[in-house]
Design a protein around this motif. Sequence first.
Motif, PDB file in Angstrom:
ATOM      1  N   PHE A 110       0.726  -1.192  -0.055  1.00 54.90           N
ATOM      2  CA  PHE A 110       0.061   0.011  -0.185  1.00 54.90           C
ATOM      3  C   PHE A 110       0.797   1.311   0.163  1.00 54.90           C
ATOM      4  O   PHE A 110       1.680   1.410   1.019  1.00 54.90           O
ATOM      5  N   ARG A 111       0.481   2.058  -1.037  1.00 60.97           N
ATOM      6  CA  ARG A 111       1.602   3.319  -1.109  1.00 60.97           C
ATOM      7  C   ARG A 111       0.359   4.492  -1.620  1.00 60.97           C
ATOM      8  O   ARG A 111      -0.090   4.622  -2.454  1.00 60.97           O
ATOM      9  N   TYR A 112       0.337   5.540  -0.895  1.00 61.98           N
ATOM     10  CA  TYR A 112      -0.248   6.706  -1.045  1.00 61.98           C
ATOM     11  C   TYR A 112       0.232   7.514  -2.112  1.00 61.98           C
ATOM     12  O   TYR A 112       0.658   8.706  -1.942  1.00 61.98           O
ATOM     13  N   GLU A 113       0.366   6.992  -3.477  1.00 64.42           N
ATOM     14  CA  GLU A 113       1.011   7.844  -4.601  1.00 64.42           C
ATOM     15  C   GLU A 113      -0.152   8.286  -5.453  1.00 64.42           C
ATOM     16  O   GLU A 113      -1.289   7.676  -5.280  1.00 64.42           O
ATOM     17  N   ARG A 114       0.435   9.070  -6.360  1.00 65.09           N
ATOM     18  CA  ARG A 114      -0.892   9.805  -7.411  1.00 65.09           C
ATOM     19  C   ARG A 114      -1.228   8.380  -8.446  1.00 65.09           C
ATOM     20  O   ARG A 114      -0.010   8.105  -9.082  1.00 65.09           O
ATOM     21  N   ARG A 119       0.474   2.319 -11.815  1.00 68.42           N
ATOM     22  CA  ARG A 119       0.589   2.957 -10.337  1.00 68.42           C
ATOM     23  C   ARG A 119      -0.453   2.896  -9.537  1.00 68.42           C
ATOM     24  O   ARG A 119      -1.557   3.514  -9.991  1.00 68.42           O
ATOM     25  N   TYR A 120      -0.904   2.004  -8.669  1.00 69.82           N
ATOM     26  CA  TYR A 120      -2.010   1.956  -7.734  1.00 69.82           C
ATOM     27  C   TYR A 120      -1.548   1.997  -6.303  1.00 69.82           C
ATOM     28  O   TYR A 120      -0.459   2.237  -5.868  1.00 69.82           O
ATOM     29  N   ARG A 121      -2.592   2.339  -5.511  1.00 71.81           N
ATOM     30  CA  ARG A 121      -2.501   2.686  -4.165  1.00 71.81           C
ATOM     31  C   ARG A 121      -2.374   1.343  -3.401  1.00 71.81           C
ATOM     32  O   ARG A 121      -1.778   1.123  -2.188  1.00 71.81           O
ATOM     33  N   VAL A 254      19.789   4.153  -8.634  1.00 73.71           N
ATOM     34  CA  VAL A 254      19.833   4.126  -6.783  1.00 73.71           C
ATOM     35  C   VAL A 254      18.792   3.207  -6.261  1.00 73.71           C
ATOM     36  O   VAL A 254      18.930   2.827  -5.102  1.00 73.71           O
ATOM     37  N   ARG A 255      17.807   3.209  -6.704  1.00 69.25           N
ATOM     38  CA  ARG A 255      16.503   2.626  -6.175  1.00 69.25           C
ATOM     39  C   ARG A 255      16.013   3.505  -5.103  1.00 69.25           C
ATOM     40  O   ARG A 255      16.643   4.287  -4.527  1.00 69.25           O
ATOM     41  N   GLY A 256      14.794   3.352  -4.865  1.00 69.03           N
ATOM     42  CA  GLY A 256      13.881   4.419  -4.092  1.00 69.03           C
ATOM     43  C   GLY A 256      14.415   4.175  -2.514  1.00 69.03           C
ATOM     44  O   GLY A 256      14.214   5.380  -1.941  1.00 69.03           O
ATOM     45  N   ASP A 276       7.829   1.898 -15.935  1.00 72.20           N
ATOM     46  CA  ASP A 276       8.205   0.754 -16.710  1.00 72.20           C
ATOM     47  C   ASP A 276       9.061  -0.186 -15.909  1.00 72.20           C
ATOM     48  O   ASP A 276       9.399  -1.337 -16.513  1.00 72.20           O
ATOM     49  N   ALA A 277       9.240  -0.075 -14.776  1.00 69.42           N
ATOM     50  CA  ALA A 277       9.962  -0.894 -13.791  1.00 69.42           C
ATOM     51  C   ALA A 277       9.027  -2.165 -13.541  1.00 69.42           C
ATOM     52  O   ALA A 277       7.926  -1.721 -12.865  1.00 69.42           O
ATOM     53  N   VAL A 278       9.362  -3.259 -13.981  1.00 66.06           N
ATOM     54  CA  VAL A 278       8.727  -4.751 -13.582  1.00 66.06           C
ATOM     55  C   VAL A 278       8.930  -5.093 -12.181  1.00 66.06           C
ATOM     56  O   VAL A 278       8.346  -5.695 -11.464  1.00 66.06           O
TER      57      VAL A 278
HETATM   58  P1  AMP Z   1       9.726  -1.053  -4.996  1.00 60.24           P
HETATM   59  O1  AMP Z   1       9.337  -1.789  -3.880  1.00 60.24           O
HETATM   60  O2  AMP Z   1       9.412   0.385  -5.053  1.00 60.24           O
HETATM   61  O3  AMP Z   1      11.043  -1.206  -5.634  1.00 60.24           O
HETATM   62  O4  AMP Z   1       8.842  -1.806  -6.233  1.00 60.24           O
HETATM   63  C1  AMP Z   1       9.163  -2.790  -6.551  1.00 60.24           C
HETATM   64  C2  AMP Z   1       8.124  -3.068  -7.810  1.00 60.24           C
HETATM   65  O5  AMP Z   1       6.724  -2.796  -7.378  1.00 60.24           O
HETATM   66  C3  AMP Z   1       8.213  -1.975  -8.981  1.00 60.24           C
HETATM   67  O6  AMP Z   1       9.267  -2.207  -9.861  1.00 60.24           O
HETATM   68  C4  AMP Z   1       6.866  -1.802  -9.631  1.00 60.24           C
HETATM   69  O7  AMP Z   1       6.849  -3.144 -10.538  1.00 60.24           O
HETATM   70  C5  AMP Z   1       5.981  -2.258  -8.564  1.00 60.24           C
HETATM   71  N1  AMP Z   1       5.421  -1.191  -7.842  1.00 60.24           N
HETATM   72  C6  AMP Z   1       5.947  -0.065  -6.929  1.00 60.24           C
HETATM   73  N2  AMP Z   1       5.032   0.723  -6.554  1.00 60.24           N
HETATM   74  C7  AMP Z   1       4.166   0.472  -7.428  1.00 60.24           C
HETATM   75  C8  AMP Z   1       2.619   1.190  -7.410  1.00 60.24           C
HETATM   76  N3  AMP Z   1       2.379   1.936  -6.778  1.00 60.24           N
HETATM   77  N4  AMP Z   1       1.829   0.491  -8.314  1.00 60.24           N
HETATM   78  C9  AMP Z   1       1.780  -0.583  -8.881  1.00 60.24           C
HETATM   79  N5  AMP Z   1       3.061  -1.208  -8.969  1.00 60.24           N
HETATM   80  C10 AMP Z   1       4.259  -0.926  -8.159  1.00 60.24           C
END
Ligand code: AMP
Length: 437
Positions: A110-114, A119-121, A254-256, A276-278
């Motif tokens: 779960f992430r409160y992103e736009r 990109r989903y919450r 650098v990753r988030g 585009d990151a899978v």
């Molecule tokens: P992260 O944990 O940010 O490294 O994300 C790993 C993977 O989760 C990313 O490469 C995306 O494919 C997917 N991901 C991250 N955030 C979202 C989101 N808000 N909605 C959908 N997929 C996401």
Amino acid sequence: MIKAIRGMRDILPPETNRWQWVEAAAREVFELYGYREVRLPLIERTELFARSIGAETDIVAKEMYTFPDRHGDSLTLRPEATASVLRAVLEHGLDKGAGVKKYYTLGPMFRYERPQKGRYRQFYQINCEAYGVDAPELDAEVILLLLDILNRLQLGELRLLVNSLGCRDCQAHFKAALKNFLADKDGLCEDCRRRREANPLRVFDCKSPHCQAILADAPVLKDYLDEACAAHFARVLELLARHGVAYTEQPRLVRGLDYYTRTAFEVVAAGLGAQDAVAGGGRYNGLSRELGGPELPAIGFAIGEDRLLEVLPAALGQGQEFKVFLAALGEAARDRAFSLLQELRGQGLAAEMDFEGRSLKAQMSLADRLGAAYVVILGDRELETGVANLRPMRDFAYIQGEGVRLTEVAGGRMAVQQEEVPLDKLPEVLAQRLLGR
Ligand code: AMP
């Protein structure tokens, strides 16, 4: 009407077939590599994420679903799985003993992103975490495992990006140099001005073209790796190359999150647009100490399942059901059909009937809509003679070892003929026709 919350969505059939298919493939590969599943709570103490992901990251600063529970404890819906898995591993002593400790987990984050495309919450990840070994062989193995999963899914064009973030010492040197470089740069966005002070590495994540242009001349981490980190990275790359993996070194990857050390990687897919990151992952040797645990080398990755499904070829994972539809006419026939239905299911055959006393025509169109391979019509005559007609609705062919595959009917001609079957032999005959046994 009450609707789902913005950024959250319902995943419904037939799409769920594809999700199940993807997850089954991932599980199979994980087992091959010796990983075992953990299932963890979706809610953790806020402190776990604040300490692991880093207070200066976007996730912790503005994207977490955080709330006080009824006792006033601050809890958070997990925004990622790495911290939770490590928490569980430390809590249950799973880090003890020799060798690599390997775990995987699947589920929502779960992430409160736009919200936007991809990109989903509430989104879903397939997570892999391995503990206890710092050897570059493990890094290479984890990347090969990830690619094995993705290749099984026959995804189109994928690119593997790799970088090394070095250890904490390399990072400290690099951050100092980067800070220096950024100090007199005008025109950085507000976020980057803040990052410049608090966590300069994160400026590389900025999407602003203007900031990116400024960063074109910034120092790169690779030049700040000490000997051990450089050798570690070189060995990872050598092993990847030896196994025919095409990778792209991406010095600005650098990753988030704050906790990454050494190897970092991402898989990006063509056709996903901005998001585009899978999958992404990397080493995080320092995280265990950060959480009050022992020194514990660790590495992992997360596959973004939502995005993966978007690039999964449409024909894959649809689930092929070879339904039998029992079209029963009259009360006695319906009664017999109800028992027959259970016998068919007992044979492993997906079977359906109508409970509402519809006309034969209506039942036939229902059978068609359900994708039935065979219809068996049951009326008074069939009950009397004890023989029913097996009516193929679609053309199909046996594929050795795979049961049956439906194929399009060329010119509406059926290769498979109608046949008469005694009612008490129906389950057996249908299992033979549809399951090839
Ligand atoms: P992260 O944990 O940010 O490294 O994300 C790993 C993977 O989760 C990313 O490469 C995306 O494919 C997917 N991901 C991250 N955030 C979202 C989101 N808000 N909605 C959908 N997929 C996401």
